[in-house]
Design a protein around this motif. Structure first.
Motif, PDB file in Angstrom:
ATOM      1  N   PHE A  14      -6.877   9.974  -7.817  1.00 43.40           N
ATOM      2  CA  PHE A  14      -6.105   9.180  -6.874  1.00 43.40           C
ATOM      3  C   PHE A  14      -6.582   7.831  -6.490  1.00 43.40           C
ATOM      4  O   PHE A  14      -5.731   6.829  -6.418  1.00 43.40           O
ATOM      5  CB  PHE A  14      -5.884  10.104  -5.702  1.00 43.40           C
ATOM      6  CG  PHE A  14      -4.868   9.510  -4.683  1.00 43.40           C
ATOM      7  CD1 PHE A  14      -3.453   9.558  -4.947  1.00 43.40           C
ATOM      8  CD2 PHE A  14      -5.366   8.643  -3.299  1.00 43.40           C
ATOM      9  CE1 PHE A  14      -2.577   9.040  -3.848  1.00 43.40           C
ATOM     10  CE2 PHE A  14      -4.573   8.323  -2.566  1.00 43.40           C
ATOM     11  CZ  PHE A  14      -3.182   8.250  -2.801  1.00 43.40           C
ATOM     12  N   LEU A  41       0.902  -1.209   0.097  1.00 44.85           N
ATOM     13  CA  LEU A  41       0.021   0.103   0.003  1.00 44.85           C
ATOM     14  C   LEU A  41       0.851   1.232  -0.037  1.00 44.85           C
ATOM     15  O   LEU A  41       0.667   2.130  -0.713  1.00 44.85           O
ATOM     16  CB  LEU A  41      -0.786   0.226   1.186  1.00 44.85           C
ATOM     17  CG  LEU A  41      -1.817   1.085   1.373  1.00 44.85           C
ATOM     18  CD1 LEU A  41      -3.063   1.295   0.151  1.00 44.85           C
ATOM     19  CD2 LEU A  41      -2.594   1.023   2.586  1.00 44.85           C
ATOM     20  N   LEU A  79      -4.592   4.706  -7.513  1.00 53.28           N
ATOM     21  CA  LEU A  79      -4.088   3.585  -6.236  1.00 53.28           C
ATOM     22  C   LEU A  79      -4.434   2.252  -6.395  1.00 53.28           C
ATOM     23  O   LEU A  79      -3.560   1.412  -6.133  1.00 53.28           O
ATOM     24  CB  LEU A  79      -4.408   4.388  -4.722  1.00 53.28           C
ATOM     25  CG  LEU A  79      -4.373   3.684  -3.688  1.00 53.28           C
ATOM     26  CD1 LEU A  79      -2.548   3.596  -3.190  1.00 53.28           C
ATOM     27  CD2 LEU A  79      -4.845   4.180  -2.469  1.00 53.28           C
ATOM     28  N   ALA A  98       0.576   8.919  -5.822  1.00 53.11           N
ATOM     29  CA  ALA A  98       0.739  10.333  -5.634  1.00 53.11           C
ATOM     30  C   ALA A  98       1.508  11.064  -6.586  1.00 53.11           C
ATOM     31  O   ALA A  98       1.276  12.339  -7.051  1.00 53.11           O
ATOM     32  CB  ALA A  98       1.278  10.523  -4.196  1.00 53.11           C
ATOM     33  N   SER A 115       0.643   3.901  -2.951  1.00 57.56           N
ATOM     34  CA  SER A 115       0.503   5.367  -2.557  1.00 57.56           C
ATOM     35  C   SER A 115       1.459   6.357  -3.359  1.00 57.56           C
ATOM     36  O   SER A 115       1.025   7.487  -3.675  1.00 57.56           O
ATOM     37  CB  SER A 115       0.335   5.297  -1.053  1.00 57.56           C
ATOM     38  OG  SER A 115      -0.723   4.617  -0.677  1.00 57.56           O
TER      39      SER A 115
END
Length: 191
Positions: free
Chosen positions: A44, A9, A48, A17, A13
């Motif tokens: 996002f 994760l 993600l 980002a 991320s």
């Protein structure tokens, strides 16, 4: 080496980002208007989810750059659709095929941003995996030594005092000759 979900994760991320920040900054600069937080958060979340699926193992520069290009393309379409309203331009495929403004310059900017950030992310990816491999070795080496069977004691052979030892042997008497690990040392795969 598979990555556990928390690390997966975190990696996903960072990728999301970078992709969303680059695309939203470029889009806001080109359009002259800020993006709505809803479209940025939706973008996002989508990137993600995509990155989380691919973050299970180390990725190469072409895969990272390709992912960034695909992500920027989809985010560009999303942000353009959010700016113009989904109903004004017809359906999303038409909007993607005929983006408002930009043309070759925008495509070149996306390619340059994807290549530069892909190169940067790949260097971080390689460093993170190198650290993970070194940490695994550092943690496993003592564990292997503890779990390996005990080594047999080395027996000393006594030499009788009345035996004449040649001068060359006397000089080499205190030299240790180590030709490998002791018998039964399984931590390194021997025995």
């Amino acid at each position: 080496m598979n990555v556990r979900p928390p690390l997966r994760l975190a990696r996903a991320s960072v990728f999301a980002a970078v992709c969303v920040l680059l695309t939203s900054a470029g889009h806001a600069t080109a359009s002259g208007e800020p993006l709505g937080p809803g479209s940025v958060l939706a973008g996002f979340a989508g990137v993600l989810a995509f990155a989380f699926v691919l973050a299970g193992q180390e990725r190469s520069l072409p895969v990272i750059t390709g992912g960034l290009l695909g992500g920027q393309f989809m985010l560009h379409a999303l942000f353009t659709a959010a700016d113009t309203g989904f109903g004004h331009h017809g359906n999303l495929p038409q909007l993607v095929a005929e983006p408002s403004g930009g043309g070759t310059g925008m495509a070149a900017a996306h390619l340059l941003a994807a290549w530069g950030s892909g190169w940067w992310l790949r260097r971080g990816e390689r460093g993170a995996w190198r650290l993970a491999r070194q940490a695994a070795k550092a943690l496993l080496r003592p564990l292997l030594l503890v779990l390996s069977p005990p080594v047999e004691a080395v027996r000393h052979i006594a030499v009788a005092q009345d035996v004449v030892v040649p001068r060359a042997v006397v000089v080499l008497r205190h030299v240790l000759v180590l030709r490998g690990p002791p018998k039964g040392f399984r931590a390194l795969g021997f025995g």
